[in-house]
Design an enzyme around this catalytic site. Sequence first.
Site, short mmCIF file in Angstrom:
data_model
loop_
_atom_site.label_atom_id
_atom_site.label_comp_id
_atom_site.label_asym_id
_atom_site.label_seq_id
_atom_site.Cartn_x
_atom_site.Cartn_y
_atom_site.Cartn_z
N ASP A 187 13.35 0.87 -1.33
CA ASP A 187 12.57 1.24 -0.15
C ASP A 187 11.80 2.51 -0.52
OD1 ASP A 187 11.52 2.10 2.24
OD2 ASP A 187 13.37 1.85 3.39
N TYR A 202 -5.66 0.50 7.54
CA TYR A 202 -5.11 0.10 6.24
C TYR A 202 -5.92 0.72 5.10
CZ TYR A 202 -4.82 -2.82 2.07
OH TYR A 202 -4.73 -3.26 0.77
N LEU A 225 0.93 -9.76 -6.81
CA LEU A 225 0.55 -9.06 -8.03
C LEU A 225 1.76 -8.51 -8.78
CD1 LEU A 225 -1.59 -8.03 -9.95
CD2 LEU A 225 -1.87 -6.02 -8.48
#
Length: 286
Positions: free
Chosen positions: A36, A125, A12
């Site tokens: 990061d 998740y 995406l």
Amino acid sequence: MKVLVTGYGGQLGYDVVQECEQRGLNVKGCSRKELDITKKESVFSLVDSYKPDVIIHCAAYTAVDKAEDDKENCWNVNVEGTRSLVEAAKKHHSKFIYISTDYVFNGKGESPFSEGDQPDPIGYYGLTKYEGEKVVQSFIENYFIIRISWVFGVNGNNFIKTMLRLSETRNELNIVGDQIGSPTYTVDLARLIVELVKSDKYGIYHATNEGFTSWADFAEEIFKQTDSKTLVKSIASEDYPIRAARPKNSRLAKQKLVENGFQSLPSWQDALARYLVQLNKRDEVQ
């Protein structure tokens, strides 16, 4: 408009950057190598120097099964990384777009989940993505939370690429047939995300291509459109043991898009056809 996109190395994020460039926006895409997001100082340093009007947060820990055993890293990326980005966005009064998922819901029933339904994730998740949503909502008001599902794009691995690869050597495949959702093309999503960004119609949205299907029926359509002779055998989720449970009902209602005047995405079958053309063109170039 200056736009910062995280997760540029993913499906995406890559297409969001392409869409921004095509529209002449000043866009900076950051992959994991460039940023990061678990390092707060790095996040603030980048945002302070770039001063974006919009942050589109596509980066995420998405290894659903691995997340069950790698909880600390999953939390650091999906929750703490999001927290750092939102704090930086608030400092610069940037609009914030958080990409969420159908996995925030429990997958029960057969009715599509609406934007206002209470999340109840069944895996780690999904839990971290929901916690990320709450972080966004608690820090700023000028946010878009966009829940998506079953994503496929040219830049990265996905179900379609897996099916095409397996069909080269397999005559029959066992595919789960009791999980229902909407396959969604990142090119279509990227266009919608940029349209949302240009507005001030903030809030939670569900965004997928139109129509519902199962993974098994999705595979059959892939093989139909590619003239593959591979047969699909539909199986139950219980017959395909994996580490993390998947929601059986990933149907998402998209009423908020309609109410706010945004155009619905094309059908998933249409999206699949255009994606296969894009894949073929890329293969020819390579």
